[in-house]
Each structure stands twice: as C-alpha cells, then as structure tokens.
Design a protein around this motif. Structure first.
Motif, PDB file in Angstrom:
ATOM      1  N   TYR A 181       0.863  -1.182   0.000  1.00 16.78           N
ATOM      2  CA  TYR A 181       0.000   0.000   0.000  1.00 16.78           C
ATOM      3  C   TYR A 181       0.893   1.222   0.000  1.00 16.78           C
ATOM      4  N   ALA A 182       0.350   2.268  -0.591  1.00 13.62           N
ATOM      5  CA  ALA A 182       1.130   3.495  -0.711  1.00 13.62           C
ATOM      6  C   ALA A 182       1.472   4.030   0.674  1.00 13.62           C
ATOM      7  N   SER A 183       2.752   4.316   0.911  1.00 14.11           N
ATOM      8  CA  SER A 183       3.128   4.944   2.176  1.00 14.11           C
ATOM      9  C   SER A 183       2.955   6.451   2.017  1.00 14.11           C
ATOM     10  N   LEU A 184       2.888   7.145   3.150  1.00 12.74           N
ATOM     11  CA  LEU A 184       2.728   8.602   3.057  1.00 12.74           C
ATOM     12  C   LEU A 184       3.914   9.260   2.347  1.00 12.74           C
ATOM     13  N   PRO A 185       5.166   8.884   2.670  1.00 14.16           N
ATOM     14  CA  PRO A 185       6.273   9.467   1.892  1.00 14.16           C
ATOM     15  C   PRO A 185       6.125   9.159   0.393  1.00 14.16           C
TER      16      PRO A 185
ATOM     17  N   ILE B 232       3.310   8.835  -1.255  1.00 15.19           N
ATOM     18  CA  ILE B 232       2.262   9.724  -1.783  1.00 15.19           C
ATOM     19  C   ILE B 232       2.833  11.118  -2.041  1.00 15.19           C
TER      20      ILE B 232
END
Lengths: 258, 400
Positions: free
Chosen positions: A189-193, A195
């Motif tokens: 899943y996409a991590s915040l960094p 994104i």
C-alpha cells in the motif's frame, strides 16, 4: 528497460450502483473509485521486477476521464516511476478500441513487458490484454499466478492457472504481456512518503481522440438495467428421504430441469 | 473522492485515506479480537505504522516526517477507527499527538535526533507522564519532584493512568523543579515550578533505569487494547540534557500541548459516532421484531435521523476547528467546544446504539458493547467536559 502497467479506475466494490433515470449509464455522483483490484497485482509485479533490473523504468498507463488521474497517482505513490494519462472525454470505448488506442500509444516506446490485471471488475470483459497482444504481435499469458524473472533477465518463467488445479508453465523471452491473477503477489500500500513523492513524478497527458485513427467501437451500449432481485430460497424440511423426494418433485415440476 | 468532501480534502488526501484503510484492514482488524482479549498489542505494530509514514505525518523531512498538513492527520485518525480498537488507537495518538509534538516544538536538535526520529520510525515508544494519583486536571499541584544535583536530575514521585506506560522508551514527564504545593506562601506560584523531562526508561546499556518501576498494569472499564500503567520513581537519576525546553516553564507547555490532543480527540469521537451509527442502522435493517424490521418502526427511524443530524453538526464544528488550527489561527474556543460536543455526543449515541441492539447490545461479543465502554473515557481524558466548560466560560466572556 521499460516496464509498462495498464490500469483502469473502477467503482469501489462496496459501492451501490445506481442506474441513471434515462438508463444511459450509471450515476457517478456518489461512487467512490478505486484502482481495479487485479491491476494492483500488475503494479506490484512491475515494481518487483524493476527492483531486480538496475536502470529499469516503470510507467503506468490509464485511459479515462480526469478522475482517472487519481488512479495513476495511486500507482505512482506505490512506487511506479511515471504515468501516462490518456484522457477520454468521449465515453464509449469497447475493448477493441481501447486496445487500439493503447497500441498507438505504446508501440514506439521500447517496452519489454506489459503487466495488466486479467480483467477489470466493472465490465468484466477480460479481453483487452489479448487484443493488445495481437496488435503488438507479442505473446501473452493470462491468469498468471506466478512470475519469475530469468537470471539473465532476458525473459521470465510464468505459471498460468487452468481449471481443476492444473497449471501451465511458460518460459518466454521479452517482449510479452502478462494478465495478472489474484495470488500473484501481495500489493504494497502506498506509504505517506510515497504519496508525497508521487506529486513530483511526471504524468504525460494524451488525448484518446488522437489515437482513434477514424475507427469507432464495435460495441455500443443501448441501455442499463439492474439485475433482477434474487428470489427468496425454499427450505425443505423433514427426514432426509422426504427432503430428497420433495427436491426431485420441485426440480421436475417447478424448475423443470429433470 | 466523495465530491461533497472536496472543500476539505484533496485527491492526495483520498489516496492516503485508501492507503490507511487498506493497512487497517490487513494489519490491524484481523487481530482485533485477539488483541482486545489479551489486552495487548505487540510493539512491532508501531514499526509497521512508522514504515508507512503514519507516525510522522506533520513533521519535517529532516526527522523522517512527511511535512503534510493537518488534514492528513484527520484522515489517519478517521481511518484508524476502522480497526475497531479505540484503546490501541489511543496508544498511537499518545505517540503522534500528545508526546512527540512537544518534542518537535521545544526539543534541541540532539533530543530530536535521539527521540523524535526513532519515534517517527516507530522504533521507540513514547508516553506522557502528567497525571498523578492525587490529581489529573489540576496540573499545578503536581507532586513528583526533580532536584538538580550536579549534572543530573534526581526524580521522586509517582504517575498513574499512563498510556503506553509499561513499554515506553521515553516518558515526557511533568515534574516539579521549583515552587511548593505544601507551603501556603509559595503555593500561589506552584504552577511556575513545573518542568518537562524526557525521561529515558532505560539506561544506555538497555537496562531499566535504577529507581524507575512500572507498577501493575491497570484494569480499565474499556480501551482494553491500550497499555495503561502506574509508574513510580525513587531517587531516579537522569542526565540534565533530558530537560525539555526551559526549567519551570512546564505549566505553559502542558497548557499549549492540550490543543492538538483535544482536536484529535474530537476527530476520533466523530469517526466513532459514524461507526456506531452505521453499525446500529445495519442492525436495525436486519433484525426482525413483531413481523417487521426494527428499521420499519418510526421510533427508531426518528431517533437515528436525529443522530445523523447531530453527527453532521459535530463534524462541521470539528472540521472548522481543524481548519483554523491548520492555518495557525488561534482557536482555543473552537477546539474546546468541539472536544466537549463530540465526546458528549458519542457517549449519548453509544447509549442509544446499545439500546437499539437490545440484549445483544449487552453481550461482549458485539462491538457496540465494547465501544460503549471505550468511548466513556473521551469526556474524561484530554481535559474533562467540566474543564472544557470552564474554558468556554472564559473564552466567551460569559462572566461580566
């Protein structure tokens, strides 16, 4: 080496689909859109493959209206390097025309492998990958549940699931297409960094109309209807013998299948 | 993205929402029953949260954060509710919104490197040590003392109700370095004698710091998946470099720090309210009584229509406070009001949701019974409702 991923933005599986009053399509207002779940396996496999090949570049391609940009950025947030958004403002593309447009966009891009989901969960046609393979004149393996890059990185060993637990094993040299099946991998899943990083990754915008070459779709949609509501089931009661007898009776007299 | 939310959230917030939702569904929810039952969440899960960037949402990249605006934090708080573990969510928010913000604001570069950076990675766990057995809201009366002897502080006293207490690597500890609470003359200045110490629970060789001990793990009404402990300090020595900010300024730091904590409490209260409402409405549509679904009874229709309206109002008040806080506009009044309204709302709603579930609502296996117990803390923690009303009295100029 270039690795491409085909993705489609589709309604969330939890969305309740409503038909427009004039039956010309579905109401999009309240729909939440997601990346087609099978395409997530394709994204993951592309990233994993890139990680094994120094200098390789991944890019994601999607055809759709402006909102499809969110699906592209999701893929970039997961780790894909670049995006191509083929903006479509004329709604009805069928599988053939979609393949045609993708062929026009992708044929000159020096691609070694194209990953796609085995089907999109909205229309469930499951034929785009094969059509594109035919236009490119490349081999194509559908329902792929295992993908192993060859040591010399000249191709891969793939496992395709057949019915009844049987499997087919392919060894193919690049270039080719892969239709990804559930179980191939576990998409990250996409991590915040991730994104945040995706915001600066390039997305090339093209127009569908520039790739139609005067062709139109073979399939046109006349109207949409919701499937009929399922009827309540019948519960058979009593001893097993009685139940069997009434089942036979129902199959013969009501549903007339025996 | 839902088009109605466009005024608050952008497409990137929604991509983040999907990512948190997937994480919650895959990494947290499957363990919910077990962790609630064992009253324990493994420490490694903090590392997983850190790997996803969830523990450093608003912090600068220099310390491993993502430098995002506050709305990302809102998304994270809202989605964490879907793990259905209010207790564990509280553990996480102690890390992200109650302890680490003061370190980010007041810490020296060395303190940030040693504590904030690994906290953002999820490698170190933080706790806040303010409440003592003798008092909570009345922070001016803190009794735990820290005496400076040479280049060290010597700490004596005890703390209670400490979230993350039994496994914290560092405790942001409120101590008395000046003033006195026993001497009547100096008491009026008691609040001037407080300081924060970033208390490392272990010494450099990894052993428990001499004089520090974790008492019994406290049994609570709810929030079972949260780690809550009693701590005691007896001639406990800490190098002076762990003083946070200036000596004797602790009272002001504590007061400032409450804002973020209260705001996130409001956000989570609204999210819990929505979850309670959705669960109850699903049940009402399923459960049959007297030959009809419960949802066919007007009494339930009206009651849950009313709750829907109240949740929406509470949501808007909260989002307004978020917007002001995000733009760094003073908003103590709005945050206080949001904390008061949302935490009271979720409790009244939880009462009705148990009622709607009937006997099943009283059974532990139903989420509603657990959430009913969990949310009870919300009107008490992070400043009780009574304190919120006191602040609103001042903020509105009600007393003339």
């Amino acid at each position: 080496m270039n690795i491409a991923v085909l993705i489609k933005q589709v309604p969330d599986t939890e969305t309740k689909i409503k038909i427009k009053p004039d039956q010309s399509g579905i109401e999009e207002g309240d729909i939440k859109f997601i990346v087609n779940p099978y395409d997530e396996f394709a994204i993951e496999e592309a990233i994993k493959t890139k990680e094994k090949i120094p200098g390789a570049t991944t890019f994601v391609v999607s055809i759709g209206p402006e909102r499809a940009g969110e699906a592209i950025r999701t893929a970039l947030a997961m780790g894909i390097d670049k995006g191509i958004h083929i903006v479509n403002n004329e709604p009805a593309l069928d599988s053939y025309l979609t393949a045609k447009v993708l062929h026009g966009v992708l044929k000159e891009r020096n691609i070694s492998v194209i990953f796609s989901g085995k089907q999109a969960i909205d229309f469930d046609h499951g034929q785009l990958t094969q059509m594109l393979a035919d236009m490119l004149d490349w081999p194509c393996v559908m329902i792929t549940e295992s993908f192993q890059l060859k040591e010399d990185k000249s191709g891969a060993k793939l496992v395709r699931r057949l019915g009844g637990g049987a499997k087919e094993i392919y060894e193919i040299a690049f270039p080719f297409l892969v239709g990804c099946e559930k179980g191939l991998n576990t998409p990250r899943y996409a991590s915040l960094p991730g994104i945040m990083k995706a915001k600066t990754k390039p997305v090339e915008k093209l127009l569908v109309s520039n790739y139609l070459e005067g062709q139109s779709a073979f399939v046109s949609y006349k109207n949409y209807e919701l499937p009929p509501e399922r009827m309540a089931g019948k519960k058979l009661e009593g001893e097993p013998q009685i139940q069997a007898q009434s089942l036979v009776k129902l199959l013969r007299e009501e549903s007339k299948v025996i | 993205m839902h088009h109605k939310n466009r005024s608050y959230f952008t497409e990137d917030h929604e991509i983040f929402r999907k990512s948190v939702r997937t994480f919650v569904e895959k990494e947290l929810l499957p363990h919910q029953k077990e962790w609630e039952e064992k009253k324990f969440v493994p420490k490694e899960i903090f590392k997983k949260l850190g790997d996803q960037g969830f523990l450093g949402i608003n912090y600068p990249a220099e310390y491993g954060g993502s430098g995002c605006d506050l709305w990302y934090k809102v998304v994270f708080a809202e989605e964490m509710t879907h793990a259905r573990m209010n207790g564990f969510a509280m553990d996480v928010f102690v890390q992200t919104d109650i302890t680490s913000p003061v370190i980010e604001k007041l810490g020296t570069p060395e303190q940030k490197k040693e504590i904030l950076e690994p906290a953002i990675k999820g490698e170190k766990i933080l706790a806040l040590g303010v409440t003592e057995p003798s008092g909570g809201s009345d922070v001016a009366r803190i009794r735990t003392t820290a005496k400076k002897v040479g280049n060290e502080y010597v700490i004596n006293g005890s703390k209670t109700f400490i979230t993350n207490g039994s496994r914290a690597d560092y405790i942001v500890l409120a101590v008395r370095t000046g003033g006195s609470i026993t001497d009547k003359e100096t008491f009026k200045n008691a609040y001037q004698g407080l300081s924060f110490i970033l208390f490392p629970t272990k010494t450099e060789d990894g052993k428990t710091r001499p004089g520090f001990s974790v008492g019994r793990k406290l049994l609570k009404m709810g929030n079972d998946s949260s780690d809550t402990a009693e701590l005691s300090f007896s001639d406990c020595k800490v190098p002076a470099k762990y003083l946070l900010g200036e000596e004797n300024k602790g009272f002001y730091y504590i007061m400032q720090n409450f804002q973020g904590e209260r705001l996130i409490t409001a956000v989570m209260s609204v999210a819990s309210s929505r979850q309670l409402w959705n669960d109850a409405v699903a049940y009402l549509n399923e459960r049959q009584a007297f030959g009809r679904r419960l949802a066919d009874f007007q009494v339930w229709q009206h009651r849950f229509a009313q709750w829907a309206a109240e949740i929406e109002a509470a949501q808007e008040l909260t989002y307004r406070a978020v917007d002001l806080y995000n733009r760094k506009i003073p908003c103590v009044k709005e945050i206080t009001m949001a904390k008061l309204i949302t935490t009271e709302l979720v409790n009244k709603l939880a009462y009705d949701c148990v009622q709607a579930h009937g006997g099943y609502g009283y059974m532990a296996e139903y989420d509603v019974s657990r959430i009913f117990r969990d949310v009870r803390l919300l009107t008490i923690g992070a400043g009780a409702s009574e304190i919120m009303r006191e602040i609103i009295v001042k903020e509105t100029g009600l007393m003339r």
